[in-house]
Structures are given as C-alpha cells and as structure tokens.
Design an enzyme around this catalytic site. Structure first.
Site, short mmCIF file in Angstrom:
data_model
loop_
_atom_site.label_atom_id
_atom_site.label_comp_id
_atom_site.label_asym_id
_atom_site.label_seq_id
_atom_site.Cartn_x
_atom_site.Cartn_y
_atom_site.Cartn_z
N HIS A 187 59.47 12.69 -31.82
CA HIS A 187 59.63 12.62 -30.37
C HIS A 187 61.05 13.06 -30.05
O HIS A 187 62.00 12.61 -30.71
CB HIS A 187 59.47 11.18 -29.86
CG HIS A 187 58.11 10.59 -30.07
ND1 HIS A 187 57.17 10.53 -29.07
CD2 HIS A 187 57.53 10.02 -31.16
CE1 HIS A 187 56.07 9.94 -29.52
NE2 HIS A 187 56.26 9.62 -30.80
N ASP A 219 54.84 16.15 -24.48
CA ASP A 219 54.05 14.92 -24.60
C ASP A 219 53.28 14.73 -23.30
O ASP A 219 53.85 14.82 -22.21
CB ASP A 219 54.99 13.72 -24.86
CG ASP A 219 54.21 12.49 -25.29
OD1 ASP A 219 53.30 12.07 -24.56
OD2 ASP A 219 54.51 11.94 -26.37
N HIS A 255 54.85 13.47 -36.36
CA HIS A 255 55.55 14.12 -35.25
C HIS A 255 56.87 13.45 -34.96
O HIS A 255 57.03 12.25 -35.14
CB HIS A 255 54.70 14.11 -33.96
CG HIS A 255 54.13 12.77 -33.63
ND1 HIS A 255 53.03 12.25 -34.27
CD2 HIS A 255 54.51 11.84 -32.72
CE1 HIS A 255 52.75 11.06 -33.77
NE2 HIS A 255 53.64 10.78 -32.85
P1 AMP Z 1 53.01 7.98 -31.63
O1 AMP Z 1 52.58 6.70 -30.96
O2 AMP Z 1 54.39 7.95 -32.18
O3 AMP Z 1 51.95 8.40 -32.63
O4 AMP Z 1 53.08 9.07 -30.49
C1 AMP Z 1 51.98 9.82 -30.09
C2 AMP Z 1 52.40 10.54 -28.83
O5 AMP Z 1 51.46 11.55 -28.59
C3 AMP Z 1 52.47 9.66 -27.59
O6 AMP Z 1 53.75 9.74 -27.01
C4 AMP Z 1 51.37 10.23 -26.69
O7 AMP Z 1 51.73 10.18 -25.34
C5 AMP Z 1 51.25 11.65 -27.20
N1 AMP Z 1 49.97 12.31 -27.03
C6 AMP Z 1 48.73 11.80 -27.25
N2 AMP Z 1 47.78 12.73 -27.02
C7 AMP Z 1 48.44 13.89 -26.68
C8 AMP Z 1 48.04 15.19 -26.32
N3 AMP Z 1 46.76 15.54 -26.27
N4 AMP Z 1 49.01 16.10 -26.01
C9 AMP Z 1 50.31 15.77 -26.04
N5 AMP Z 1 50.76 14.53 -26.36
C10 AMP Z 1 49.85 13.60 -26.68
#
Ligand code: AMP
Length: 141
Positions: free
Chosen positions: A104, A33, A102
């Site tokens: 976490h 992340d 996804h």
């Molecule tokens: P959610 O809010 O559950 O959709 O989580 C999305 C996650 O994706 C968050 O923890 C962000 O920090 C992460 N995120 C957003 N853009 C990227 C990226 N380009 N690469 C890796 N993680 C990302």
C-alpha cells in the site's frame, strides 16, 4: 497454503477484472485502491502468484521495491504531500484481505491521521479515482 488463483488481484492480472492502472512493467503492476483510505492510495503488486512477502521470489521482491520507489514518488508529488507511508500485510491473521502480495502507498501518515478512512471499507467514485490516477501518471519520472 496454496495460492488462491481466484483472488481479485489474480483476476486483475489475467485481465478478468478491471483496475485503474498507474504503472506496469514486466514483473509488477500498480493501480488505485478501490476503497482508498485517503486520496492517492495506490497498490503495487507482483505478477508472480505469491500470497505474502515470504512467498516472493528475489526477482519479484526487487521488482516490487523498484516499482514502489518509482510510483511512491509520483504519488507524493501528485498529491502535493512531502512524504509517503508504505505498508503491507502478511496473512489473514495480520489483516490481509486479498491473498496476493501487495504494498500500500499512502500520501500521508497513518498514525494520528484524522482524515484516514477505514481499511477496505468505502468504495470511491471511479471517475474520481481515474482523475487521481491521471495526476499520478503525469508525475511518473
Ligand atoms: P489488504 O487488506 O492489505 O489485503 O489490502 C487489500 C486492499 O485491496 C484494500 O485496501 C482494498 O480496498 C483493496 N481492494 C480490494 N479489491 C480491490 C479491487 N478490485 N481493486 C483495487 N483495490 C482493491
């Protein structure tokens, strides 16, 4: 709602955006992340175009679970923590910010954790993320 093919995880899957990869197989990809809530925060995504849990095929759902087990154990081992917290959001209303399904994986608790950073708030240093990814990769069975 129709799947948004321009979302950042779709771009990562197409190789149009970078990621710090820790694991990949036929149906899934795991990567760091970019705005981790703690060191070791890792994401597992299906290669299927699916926004939420409810859009996943059975094959993708099973494959994601298998990868979460595989990578989750390595995340805990690499970060020297005996447990993991696994969570995921379904839909904007529930706090989902990237509309591609996804999981976490966090090597620590969410509730009551003083060291927990905000959700998708602060970008981590890329070299530090790569160093953590290398540790996780070394701990994969
Ligand atoms: P959610 O809010 O559950 O959709 O989580 C999305 C996650 O994706 C968050 O923890 C962000 O920090 C992460 N995120 C957003 N853009 C990227 C990226 N380009 N690469 C890796 N993680 C990302």
């Amino acid at each position: 709602m129709a799947y948004d093919t321009d979302n950042i995880f779709a771009k990562i899957l197409r190789g149009e955006a970078p990621c710090i990869k820790v694991y990949e197989d036929e149906h899934t990809l795991a990567f760091m992340d970019i705005m981790p809530q703690m060191d070791g925060h890792t994401l597992v995504i299906p290669k299927q175009e699916a926004e939420t849990l409810y859009d996943l095929s059975e094959t993708s759902a099973l494959a994601c679970m298998k990868t979460v087990q595989h990578v989750g154990k390595a995340v805990a081992k690499a970060m020297n923590f005996e447990g993991t917290t696994i969570f995921q959001h379904n839909g904007k209303a529930a706090g989902q910010t990237v509309p591609h399904f996804h999981f976490h994986i966090l090597p620590g608790p969410i509730f009551g954790a003083k060291a927990l950073k905000g959700h998708a708030v602060e970008f981590a240093d890329t070299d530090e993320l790569q160093a953590i990814a290398d540790k996780i990769i070394a701990c994969l069975d």
